[in-house]
Write a protein that holds these residues in place. Structure first.
Motif, PDB file in Angstrom:
ATOM      1  N   LEU A 246       0.829  -1.210   0.000  1.00 21.32           N
ATOM      2  CA  LEU A 246       0.000   0.000   0.000  1.00 21.32           C
ATOM      3  C   LEU A 246       0.861   1.257   0.000  1.00 21.32           C
ATOM      4  O   LEU A 246       0.564   2.232  -0.715  1.00 21.32           O
ATOM      5  N   ALA A 247       1.943   1.257   0.771  1.00 23.61           N
ATOM      6  CA  ALA A 247       2.778   2.459   0.897  1.00 23.61           C
ATOM      7  C   ALA A 247       3.397   2.881  -0.431  1.00 23.61           C
ATOM      8  O   ALA A 247       3.538   4.085  -0.696  1.00 23.61           O
ATOM      9  N   VAL A 248       3.769   1.917  -1.270  1.00 24.56           N
ATOM     10  CA  VAL A 248       4.421   2.286  -2.533  1.00 24.56           C
ATOM     11  C   VAL A 248       3.493   3.070  -3.449  1.00 24.56           C
ATOM     12  O   VAL A 248       3.960   3.698  -4.412  1.00 24.56           O
ATOM     13  N   THR A 249       2.201   3.082  -3.164  1.00 29.06           N
ATOM     14  CA  THR A 249       1.258   3.829  -4.009  1.00 29.06           C
ATOM     15  C   THR A 249       1.167   5.299  -3.606  1.00 29.06           C
ATOM     16  O   THR A 249       0.519   6.082  -4.305  1.00 29.06           O
ATOM     17  N   ARG A 250       1.786   5.680  -2.503  1.00 32.07           N
ATOM     18  CA  ARG A 250       1.691   7.076  -2.052  1.00 32.07           C
ATOM     19  C   ARG A 250       2.473   7.999  -2.995  1.00 32.07           C
ATOM     20  O   ARG A 250       3.504   7.624  -3.555  1.00 32.07           O
ATOM     21  N   ASP A 251       2.013   9.223  -3.097  1.00 34.06           N
ATOM     22  CA  ASP A 251       2.648  10.228  -3.956  1.00 34.06           C
ATOM     23  C   ASP A 251       3.924  10.745  -3.302  1.00 34.06           C
ATOM     24  O   ASP A 251       3.889  11.279  -2.183  1.00 34.06           O
ATOM     25  N   ARG A 252       5.056  10.600  -3.986  1.00 35.76           N
ATOM     26  CA  ARG A 252       6.347  10.954  -3.390  1.00 35.76           C
ATOM     27  C   ARG A 252       6.473  12.457  -3.133  1.00 35.76           C
ATOM     28  O   ARG A 252       7.102  12.869  -2.159  1.00 35.76           O
ATOM     29  N   ALA A 253       5.892  13.285  -3.959  1.00 36.15           N
ATOM     30  CA  ALA A 253       5.936  14.734  -3.733  1.00 36.15           C
ATOM     31  C   ALA A 253       5.181  15.099  -2.458  1.00 36.15           C
ATOM     32  O   ALA A 253       5.621  15.962  -1.680  1.00 36.15           O
ATOM     33  N   THR A 254       4.062  14.427  -2.223  1.00 41.24           N
ATOM     34  CA  THR A 254       3.314  14.660  -0.988  1.00 41.24           C
ATOM     35  C   THR A 254       4.097  14.194   0.220  1.00 41.24           C
ATOM     36  O   THR A 254       4.131  14.872   1.261  1.00 41.24           O
ATOM     37  N   VAL A 255       4.738  13.039   0.091  1.00 35.98           N
ATOM     38  CA  VAL A 255       5.559  12.526   1.190  1.00 35.98           C
ATOM     39  C   VAL A 255       6.646  13.544   1.558  1.00 35.98           C
ATOM     40  O   VAL A 255       6.848  13.858   2.741  1.00 35.98           O
ATOM     41  N   ARG A 256       7.323  14.071   0.569  1.00 40.64           N
ATOM     42  CA  ARG A 256       8.370  15.070   0.820  1.00 40.64           C
ATOM     43  C   ARG A 256       7.791  16.330   1.468  1.00 40.64           C
ATOM     44  O   ARG A 256       8.357  16.848   2.445  1.00 40.64           O
ATOM     45  N   ARG A 257       6.673  16.811   0.958  1.00 37.66           N
ATOM     46  CA  ARG A 257       6.089  18.034   1.510  1.00 37.66           C
ATOM     47  C   ARG A 257       5.691  17.846   2.977  1.00 37.66           C
ATOM     48  O   ARG A 257       5.952  18.708   3.817  1.00 37.66           O
ATOM     49  N   VAL A 258       5.076  16.706   3.286  1.00 32.62           N
ATOM     50  CA  VAL A 258       4.668  16.446   4.665  1.00 32.62           C
ATOM     51  C   VAL A 258       5.893  16.329   5.572  1.00 32.62           C
ATOM     52  O   VAL A 258       5.880  16.789   6.716  1.00 32.62           O
ATOM     53  N   ALA A 259       6.977  15.729   5.069  1.00 33.74           N
ATOM     54  CA  ALA A 259       8.207  15.636   5.860  1.00 33.74           C
ATOM     55  C   ALA A 259       8.749  17.020   6.194  1.00 33.74           C
ATOM     56  O   ALA A 259       9.217  17.267   7.318  1.00 33.74           O
ATOM     57  N   GLU A 260       8.693  17.933   5.246  1.00 33.33           N
ATOM     58  CA  GLU A 260       9.147  19.300   5.493  1.00 33.33           C
ATOM     59  C   GLU A 260       8.326  19.947   6.605  1.00 33.33           C
ATOM     60  O   GLU A 260       8.848  20.721   7.412  1.00 33.33           O
ATOM     61  N   GLU A 261       7.025  19.643   6.641  1.00 37.64           N
ATOM     62  CA  GLU A 261       6.149  20.240   7.639  1.00 37.64           C
ATOM     63  C   GLU A 261       6.318  19.610   9.016  1.00 37.64           C
ATOM     64  O   GLU A 261       6.268  20.312  10.029  1.00 37.64           O
ATOM     65  N   ARG A 262       6.544  18.288   9.068  1.00 35.73           N
ATOM     66  CA  ARG A 262       6.533  17.574  10.345  1.00 35.73           C
ATOM     67  C   ARG A 262       7.911  17.299  10.930  1.00 35.73           C
ATOM     68  O   ARG A 262       8.026  17.106  12.143  1.00 35.73           O
ATOM     69  N   CYS A 263       8.929  17.227  10.099  1.00 36.96           N
ATOM     70  CA  CYS A 263      10.216  16.686  10.541  1.00 36.96           C
ATOM     71  C   CYS A 263      11.378  17.659  10.423  1.00 36.96           C
ATOM     72  O   CYS A 263      12.539  17.248  10.481  1.00 36.96           O
ATOM     73  N   SER A 264      11.114  18.935  10.244  1.00 38.57           N
ATOM     74  CA  SER A 264      12.184  19.912  10.012  1.00 38.57           C
ATOM     75  C   SER A 264      12.985  20.189  11.278  1.00 38.57           C
ATOM     76  O   SER A 264      12.426  20.485  12.339  1.00 38.57           O
ATOM     77  N   ILE A 265      14.311  20.128  11.150  1.00 36.15           N
ATOM     78  CA  ILE A 265      15.158  20.438  12.292  1.00 36.15           C
ATOM     79  C   ILE A 265      15.102  21.930  12.617  1.00 36.15           C
ATOM     80  O   ILE A 265      15.321  22.329  13.775  1.00 36.15           O
TER      81      ILE A 265
END
Length: 357
Positions: free
Chosen positions: A318-337
């Motif tokens: 299921l995870a491989v179907t996720r949109d990689r651009a969305t994954v990156r954007r969410v990481a910027e919002e949630r995981c930024s140092i």
């Protein structure tokens, strides 16, 4: 804010340099680098040999050599324990004497009990980041901590676990989302981290095979018995172990992966490897344990029932179907140092003003 003089206490066993011994060392390296880049004067207490590019002052770590006759008692604790005890005792006594003259704040990023237990002796505010669920040696030290000490948990889950012992603020760990840049994906699944029983990479191998996906394992092998028993027999064919990678090598590997697999069989206090994968645009399939559900959801991957290999295989597909651009954007919002360091700077300033008042 004006530059601060910060004492950052890390592990006396491991230097703060690549390849990192674990997530705690990687976190300390990123924090020290960011604080230095913001103009603060950072002194790090860690094993000798920390990364000279950090621009930090390396505090000395003294070792203990027992004299002849001091090891005769069979009940004497191991040398490694004595060396750690000696190193942290020396540091804390030194900070008790002159720390207030040299530092504005002390940030304890270690897993040793003495910085917490001896905090009442300091005349400078101390902040302790709790990177683990409650363990006996830290929980007992908390009972003796200075009432003015500030405790920070790396996730809401960890704060809740510590709540019977101490009230904690929550500041999620962060990573350098510029350094962990996105990749093209499409390659084998990746498992990264320390190859130890509690991280259970053998379950990632089993799930990948059930999902019909090739898998790359990356990380230090710190338990030779576990590796020989559970990992080596499973290697070969579609499963490859590539060793302990630098951050740049791991970034390339994660960025090329179709999915990152995270398989803790204990309650992860945070899950730095998941954040690193997300920043590379790679969706995550993980057991829903500890803090992982706080930042891994359906927008960036899929969660599986803890310890359920079949359900993890489903989550990988299921995870491989996720949109990689969305994954990156969410990481910027949630995981930024950057956001993490903003929060720590606010705490440092509050602590300094409290002492000044």
């Amino acid at each position: 804010m004006r530059p601060l003089r910060i004492c950052l206490i890390a592990s006396s066993r491991f230097p703060i340099r690549e390849p990192f011994a674990g997530g705690l060392e990687a976190h300390t390296h990123a924090l020290a680098r960011q604080l230095h880049a913001r103009g603060h004067e950072v002194s790090v207490f860690a094993a000798p040999g920390s990364d000279p590019s950090l621009g930090v002052v390396e505090l000395p770590v003294e070792t203990f050599e027992p004299a002849e006759g001091e090891r005769h008692d069979t009940g004497v604790t191991p040398d490694s324990w004595l060396n750690e005890h000696h190193a942290y005792l020396g540091l804390m006594l030194d900070l008790a004497r002159t720390g207030h003259e040299r530092f504005d704040v002390v940030h304890n990023n270690s897993l040793h009990h003495l910085p917490i237990a001896m905090s009442p002796a300091l005349r400078v505010p101390m902040f302790t980041t709790l990177h683990t669920p409650p363990v006996p040696w830290l929980a007992s030290a908390v009972a003796y901590a200075d009432p003015g000490s500030t405790f920070v948990a790396v996730s809401r889950f960890t704060a809740q676990e510590w709540s019977p012992s101490v009230a904690c603020l929550t500041i999620h760990n962060g990573i350098d989302v510029e350094a962990w840049s996105p990749g093209p994906g499409g390659g084998p699944a990746v498992w990264s981290g320390r190859l130890v029983p509690e991280k259970a990479p053998h379950l990632a191998i089993d799930a990948a095979r059930r999902a019909g996906m090739p898998l790359t394992l990356a990380g230090p092998s710190l338990d030779r018995g576990y590796f020989a028993r559970e990992i080596e027999p499973r290697l070969g064919g579609d499963v490859e172990y590539v060793g302990h990678l630098t951050h740049e090598q791991l970034r390339v590997t994660l960025g090329a992966a179709s999915v990152a697999v995270v398989t803790p069989v204990w309650d992860e206090p945070y899950g730095l490897v998941a954040a690193e994968a997300l920043a590379c645009g790679t969706p995550v399939a993980a057991f829903a344990r500890g803090a992982l559900p706080e930042f891994v959801d359906d927008s960036v991957g899929a969660l599986a029932r803890p310890d359920d290999v079949d359900d993890l295989a489903r989550a990988m597909r299921l995870a491989v179907t996720r949109d990689r651009a969305t994954v990156r954007r969410v990481a910027e919002e949630r995981c930024s140092i950057a956001h993490m360091v903003d929060r720590y700077e606010e705490l440092y300033l509050t602590g300094r003003e409290r002492v000044a008042a």
